[in-house]
Design an enzyme around this catalytic site. Sequence first.
Site, PDB file in Angstrom:
ATOM      1  N   PHE A   1       0.680  -6.477   4.054  1.00 13.91           N
ATOM      2  CA  PHE A   1       0.845  -5.199   4.762  1.00 13.91           C
ATOM      3  C   PHE A   1      -0.288  -4.223   4.433  1.00 13.91           C
ATOM      4  O   PHE A   1      -0.813  -3.554   5.308  1.00 13.91           O
ATOM      5  CB  PHE A   1       2.202  -4.569   4.436  1.00 13.91           C
ATOM      6  CG  PHE A   1       2.474  -3.338   5.243  1.00 13.91           C
ATOM      7  CD1 PHE A   1       2.903  -3.442   6.556  1.00 13.91           C
ATOM      8  CD2 PHE A   1       2.247  -2.081   4.717  1.00 13.91           C
ATOM      9  CE1 PHE A   1       3.121  -2.312   7.330  1.00 13.91           C
ATOM     10  CE2 PHE A   1       2.464  -0.944   5.476  1.00 13.91           C
ATOM     11  CZ  PHE A   1       2.904  -1.060   6.779  1.00 13.91           C
TER      12      PHE A   1
ATOM     13  N   CYS B   1      19.002  18.402 -12.804  1.00 16.61           N
ATOM     14  CA  CYS B   1      19.976  19.385 -12.314  1.00 16.61           C
ATOM     15  C   CYS B   1      21.151  19.553 -13.279  1.00 16.61           C
ATOM     16  O   CYS B   1      21.555  20.668 -13.577  1.00 16.61           O
ATOM     17  CB  CYS B   1      20.513  18.967 -10.940  1.00 16.61           C
ATOM     18  SG  CYS B   1      19.259  18.873  -9.665  1.00 16.61           S
TER      19      CYS B   1
ATOM     20  N   ASP C   1       5.521  -7.308  -3.182  1.00 11.02           N
ATOM     21  CA  ASP C   1       5.296  -7.634  -1.774  1.00 11.02           C
ATOM     22  C   ASP C   1       4.163  -8.661  -1.681  1.00 11.02           C
ATOM     23  O   ASP C   1       3.576  -9.025  -2.696  1.00 11.02           O
ATOM     24  CB  ASP C   1       5.007  -6.372  -0.962  1.00 11.02           C
ATOM     25  CG  ASP C   1       3.743  -5.663  -1.408  1.00 11.02           C
ATOM     26  OD1 ASP C   1       2.965  -6.241  -2.195  1.00 11.02           O
ATOM     27  OD2 ASP C   1       3.530  -4.521  -0.977  1.00 11.02           O
ATOM     28  N   SER C   2       3.862  -9.121  -0.480  1.00  7.49           N
ATOM     29  CA  SER C   2       2.898 -10.224  -0.360  1.00  7.49           C
ATOM     30  C   SER C   2       1.450  -9.748  -0.354  1.00  7.49           C
ATOM     31  O   SER C   2       0.541 -10.546  -0.487  1.00  7.49           O
ATOM     32  CB  SER C   2       3.160 -10.995   0.927  1.00  7.49           C
ATOM     33  OG  SER C   2       2.744 -10.231   2.043  1.00  7.49           O
ATOM     34  N   GLY C   3       1.230  -8.455  -0.190  1.00  5.03           N
ATOM     35  CA  GLY C   3      -0.132  -7.937  -0.092  1.00  5.03           C
ATOM     36  C   GLY C   3      -0.628  -7.827   1.335  1.00  5.03           C
ATOM     37  O   GLY C   3      -1.575  -7.104   1.616  1.00  5.03           O
TER      38      GLY C   3
ATOM     39  N   ASP D   1      12.982  -0.518   0.830  1.00 10.38           N
ATOM     40  CA  ASP D   1      11.993   0.106  -0.048  1.00 10.38           C
ATOM     41  C   ASP D   1      11.187   1.089   0.770  1.00 10.38           C
ATOM     42  O   ASP D   1      10.944   0.884   1.945  1.00 10.38           O
ATOM     43  CB  ASP D   1      11.061  -0.930  -0.685  1.00 10.38           C
ATOM     44  CG  ASP D   1      10.019  -1.441   0.285  1.00 10.38           C
ATOM     45  OD1 ASP D   1       8.960  -0.794   0.431  1.00 10.38           O
ATOM     46  OD2 ASP D   1      10.256  -2.492   0.914  1.00 10.38           O
TER      47      ASP D   1
END
Length: 403
Positions: free
Chosen positions: A94, A341, A90-92, A298
Amino acid sequence: MFELVHKDTRSRARIGRITTPHGVIETPSYVIVGTDAAVRCLEPEDIPKTNTQAIIANTYHLWRSLGDEGLANFPGVHKEMQWNGPIMTDSGGFQVFSMGASREHGVGKKPQIADRKSLIADEPVEKGVVRVTESGVYFDDPSTSSGNNNGEEVYLDAELSMKIQEQLDADIVFAFDEPSSPLHDKEYTRDAMERTHRWAVRSLEAKTSLQKIYGIVQGGTFEDLRKESAEYIGALPFDGIGIGGSFGSSFGSSTENTLKELEWTIPFLPERKPRHLLGMGKIADLFYGVEAGIDTFDCVIPTREARHKSLWTSRGRMDIGKGVHGTDGGVIAEDCGCPVCADLRVERRELHQMFKIKNPEAGRLATIHNVYFFNDLMSQMRDALREGRFGEFKGEYLGRLAK
Ligand SMILES: [Zn+2]
């Protein structure tokens, strides 16, 4: 990079293939979060067992933990993770905004992202406040603060985000943006959107690598701004489109709001570019997002909830920490094909006990199950789309969960 394989006749849903130098992502797909270039609780050899197609690492956390020197010597996210599949960063942006907001207002409280009066001025950053300027974002890093002392001042902009993402060397990177909060008024949301557009152009100009780059649409909760942003970002020479915002209930938003925003955005995007919804991935969100035309998602839900004893099954969420599971000899889910499982046949009571005594293996087994579960759900959605029964599959699945 993106091949549109099949379009649903009754919704905007589609099946596609995103080709990267490290393999293909069959869409719609979940992108598993690997914040610090590792999926929390998992060993590298566990990842293939979960049918994970792609991982997204976090530029902000890697940048802050590695430092400039560490980044210069960084071997790249693929080597670091010992995983040879497609990786995004991601771009950082957020994290800068959300961490600033959460520090200022308390986690989960409604954030107020920037002080508009100080938008352009280059004054020292106020404690715990994110300050946005035309050039970039100043931020008081909470990880380096203590007591009443401010943390280290951090500055991030489009050029630096691109440089860090090149050093991290993922297959797909994101342009630097300013996420808007649903609480911002229209005037501020427009300012943030227009800044995001200018930063998108700067991100494209700054990128020198062969990495693929997604531009990010903003525009908050306003129909005309979403359309304007979709048309603007859609027309730039990006390889894909991220749809951003401050989604999720902790930001005062809801699935309904997000769906409206997708309806206002997606019809104005180019059909031939992949679309990624940033930071949203509850089961209902996935069905509605796919139906609205999203290709990849995501979210921290599969991994974070596993560490907190929440296991997902086709019948909903289960808290394995509850006393009732302490004597239950069944597996987590009989219809689950995950190694926990289906192969190891770990019993609920065993997992319950492992969590109780804080055995780290508990988090690992729970994470393998949850990540497999979400990947498998996306695979079932692709099958349903291919067979023209997505609407029925969605109705039946969500109806069962609601009971
Ligand atoms: Zn399982």
